[in-house]
Design an enzyme around this catalytic site. Sequence first.
Site, PDB file in Angstrom:
ATOM      1  CG  HIS A 301     -89.375 -37.028  21.995  1.00 12.92           C
ATOM      2  ND1 HIS A 301     -88.544 -36.097  21.428  1.00 12.92           N
ATOM      3  CD2 HIS A 301     -89.551 -37.985  21.069  1.00 12.92           C
ATOM      4  CE1 HIS A 301     -88.209 -36.498  20.205  1.00 12.92           C
ATOM      5  NE2 HIS A 301     -88.817 -37.632  19.969  1.00 12.92           N
ATOM      6  NE  ARG A 408     -91.679 -58.558  10.356  1.00 12.27           N
ATOM      7  CZ  ARG A 408     -92.790 -58.981  10.964  1.00 12.27           C
ATOM      8  NH1 ARG A 408     -92.897 -58.981  12.265  1.00 12.27           N
ATOM      9  NH2 ARG A 408     -93.812 -59.422  10.241  1.00 12.27           N
ATOM     10  NE  ARG A 444     -87.781 -61.181   7.471  1.00 14.74           N
ATOM     11  CZ  ARG A 444     -88.992 -60.635   7.383  1.00 14.74           C
ATOM     12  NH1 ARG A 444     -90.013 -61.375   6.987  1.00 14.74           N
ATOM     13  NH2 ARG A 444     -89.198 -59.383   7.714  1.00 14.74           N
ATOM     14  CD  GLU A 543     -91.948 -63.343   2.572  1.00 17.01           C
ATOM     15  OE1 GLU A 543     -92.765 -62.788   3.312  1.00 17.01           O
ATOM     16  OE2 GLU A 543     -90.740 -63.037   2.546  1.00 17.01           O
ATOM     17  CG  ASN A 566     -98.053 -60.488   7.553  1.00 13.40           C
ATOM     18  OD1 ASN A 566     -98.995 -61.045   8.075  1.00 13.40           O
ATOM     19  ND2 ASN A 566     -97.042 -59.991   8.244  1.00 13.40           N
ATOM     20  CG  ASP A 567     -94.946 -60.123   2.133  1.00 16.27           C
ATOM     21  OD1 ASP A 567     -95.570 -59.140   1.695  1.00 16.27           O
ATOM     22  OD2 ASP A 567     -93.907 -60.024   2.801  1.00 16.27           O
ATOM     23  NE  ARG A 577     -97.454 -56.524   4.500  1.00 15.93           N
ATOM     24  CZ  ARG A 577     -96.405 -57.194   4.954  1.00 15.93           C
ATOM     25  NH1 ARG A 577     -95.879 -58.173   4.235  1.00 15.93           N
ATOM     26  NH2 ARG A 577     -95.899 -56.931   6.125  1.00 15.93           N
ATOM     27  CB  CYS A 614     -93.252 -65.901  11.289  1.00 13.90           C
ATOM     28  SG  CYS A 614     -92.620 -65.617   9.633  1.00 13.90           S
TER      29      CYS A 614
HETATM   30  C1  PEP Z   1     -94.987 -61.991   6.302  1.00 18.25           C
HETATM   31  O1  PEP Z   1     -94.915 -61.577   5.156  1.00 18.25           O
HETATM   32  O2  PEP Z   1     -95.962 -62.629   6.750  1.00 18.25           O
HETATM   33  C2  PEP Z   1     -93.874 -61.734   7.238  1.00 18.25           C
HETATM   34  C3  PEP Z   1     -93.835 -62.310   8.429  1.00 18.25           C
HETATM   35  O3  PEP Z   1     -92.921 -60.846   6.863  1.00 18.25           O
HETATM   36  P1  PEP Z   1     -93.087 -59.271   6.859  1.00 18.25           P
HETATM   37  O4  PEP Z   1     -94.427 -58.956   7.504  1.00 18.25           O
HETATM   38  O5  PEP Z   1     -91.936 -58.753   7.627  1.00 18.25           O
HETATM   39  O6  PEP Z   1     -93.060 -58.959   5.426  1.00 18.25           O
HETATM   40 MG    MG Z   2     -92.983 -60.920   4.361  1.00 24.83          MG
END
Ligand code: PEP
Ligand code: MG
Length: 833
Positions: A301, A408, A444, A543, A566-567, A577, A614
């Site tokens: 810690h 988030r 979100r 997404e 990302n998604d 992923r 994002c």
């Molecule tokens: C994404 O999917 O690109 C995104 C921003 O959401 P998360 O990474 O929180 O799933």
């Molecule tokens: Mg996402």
Amino acid sequence: MRSFTFSCELPNGVHARPAGHVETLCNQYLSNIEWQNERTGLSGNAKSVLSLIGTDTLLGDTCMITIDGEDEETALEALQSFITNEFPHCDSPLEKTQANEEQQPLPRNLSNLTKSAIRATSVSSGVGRGVVVKVGAINFDQLPYLPEIRALEEEKSELKSGLAQLSKTIEVQANTSVDTESEVLAAHLSILKDESFAQQLNTNLVEGRSCAQAVVATAKHYAEQLQKSSSQYLRERELDIRDVCFQLLQTIYGDEHYTSQLALTEPSICMAEDLTPSQFLELDKALLKGLVLTHGGSTSHTVILARSFGIPTVVGMKDGVLEASIGQEVYLDANLGAIVTDLKEPVVRYYEQENRIISTVRERQAAFKDTQGMTHDGKKLEVAANIAHSVEAKSAFESGAEAIGLFRTEMLYMDRKSAPKEDELYNIFCQALDAASGRAIIVRTIDIGGDKPVDYLNIPKENNPFLGYRAVRIYEEFIDLFKTQLRAILRASAHGPLKIMIPMISSMEEILWVKDILAEVRQELRKEQVPFDEKIPLGIMMEVPSVAFIIDQCCEEVDFFSIGSNDLTQYLMAVDRDNAKVTKHYNSLNPAFLRTLDHVVNEVHRHGKWIGLCGELGAKGSVLPLLVGLGLDEISMSAPSIAATKERISKLDSRECRQLLNKAMQCRTPLEVEHLLAQFRLAQTEAPLISEDCIKLDLDLRSKEEVIKTLADNLFLTGRCRYPNKLADDLWAREDVFSTGLGFGFAIPHTKSEHIEQSAVSVCRLAKPIQWGDEEAQFVIMLTLNKHAAGDQHMKIFSKLARKIMHAEFRDALFNAQSSSEIEQKLMTELEL
Ligand code: PEP
Ligand code: MG
């Protein structure tokens, strides 16, 4: 009595966090529940975190849980289901640090100057200079004060009030602190409230010890138990127990008897065998310039706190190595994992140069903090921040965020025992709005499920969590949770521009359902006469690929979109992923992905709506030209990337970027797109081989090391090289073969290296000559050519230069030049560049 056996599947064994989950569950039952580890032969009370940790349960250990009591049947059922379904997932991976990586040799520019660098493992980066101060570990064998024993009842009541008072103090501290500090305090609080901890203290009292002796014996008991653990992570938890026990002594008997003597009086590098988190918090951070821990590991810690306070820290130094330097000034270079004990002038000058570079980069990026994201040809592209808690908002805006593009919120629900209440959420959103001072925040709604589990919702384990019960799909079952969150967002919207965004939307039904619920919640608030923004925008994450094909219809129902790259990449390409085996297929440069983005952005704009991005892609400098080419309204990323991204955008031309995107969409493979981007980058930054910003006149540099460092660092600052130390090492490799002093006061260090992106001829004219191998040099011309640059260009320039230097006229012209542009001209003509 009932029992069952299982194998522990937790990669880091049963440490505080998973033990906490077991403890919480077991405490719901009256029965005695025991956890026995077959490998270690240790057993413990499953209702106590400390006791569970004490069983030293590691990955693969076979354990038996025994339940004895009136509700043993129900407890058995619950525990068995927990151990099978949830237990294997109730830990997150430990932070990776350099600790596990091989240590790199020191850069030659430094190792040539000093042999006195002591290596250690860096766990928190940065460079600090200060006097070495030894901070004593708490030694329970040599306590300054151990009062006489009094009557048992007296001792008991003393202990009881001490425990209560300390709990209260830590609770107050936890409420007024944030992030890591509050997490550490919560961990300490759980020790204080632990059943087995209380039992140990009590047993020690009953056995005839005083309160102080009982605390000491308890601390030693756990120390012994945890130090035996085969897991370093568990051994490091011992420090927390020692910390709590010492605080308990301070609370009961007063600070005057148990002082920690941690007052720093000058800039200091603190050295300790180990330092408890409270000792760390007590140190004056204005004077604490670095930490050297002999025993601390990367996950203690104290180290986690050091990282969050930005204190350079190294661990794992051998005992006694630094003793000789106590009271002396040293540099702690946690970027390199080194303590440099000799502060001779060349070393001091080396670090002064390092600090200049760090400040130059900081200042340059600071210039972009208050600017709008805008291309060279004046096209706006808002640069926003991704955050996970309101406490991050302030620093995000300080880093230059124009808005919050993604809040988030699921993080607010994770790592706790129950969901946050409406008021807590409302306060958090208000806090973020406060930091935003009128700038917009996209909140979100919860994206729980998939890779973001929340224990108390008891969502069963799934085979394909990313394709399963996640985000908007769980809202119907947890309708109160969703409505509570909407109420909190709406209430906060009365205080500033909030927008609502729904994750994982894949169909029109979901949009319509969300709109109905939102309408209900709004109606409720109206009825209650609670103010909110009637025009609050509603958006969705783009997404799930299906949305791309109904984007026109979605535009009729929602106000804005944000691409979750990302998604979207994982769903479009059907690649998990998080699965290392398929990462090569997870590529957002796939032309199919780019075409999808282009289609979506065009459609959204055709309908007059707004669209941002994002995902992680937003912060990738190399892909930025494609994002600019898309014509997005916004990109959102983690705060540290913002200033650099704005700087990069300012150098791009939106029309050129559009053409690039058109070409990229015609490519057949991601590799072709990568090549296209590389070519574009080269053409963009195409800098002439020689330019004024690589010419330094009349500098006071005193050694070959200083010259090579200054010129390599300058190439970094001018954007021609990313790793100046590595480039310098390549130059030194050549110097090792033969020194490049050519006589007449000239030296031509040179290399053909993969670490220079834009080939360059750098010049340094020195105020006074310096030693360069066997020669003296006052005029240094450094050639750094890109490894892939045309053929033997490097040797051609070198030999041409060498021939020219034979001529006095050429040498005099360079030595007597009045300005860098004169030198630039002379070299260009003479070398025919
Ligand atoms: C994404 O999917 O690109 C995104 C921003 O959401 P998360 O990474 O929180 O799933
Ligand atoms: Mg996402």
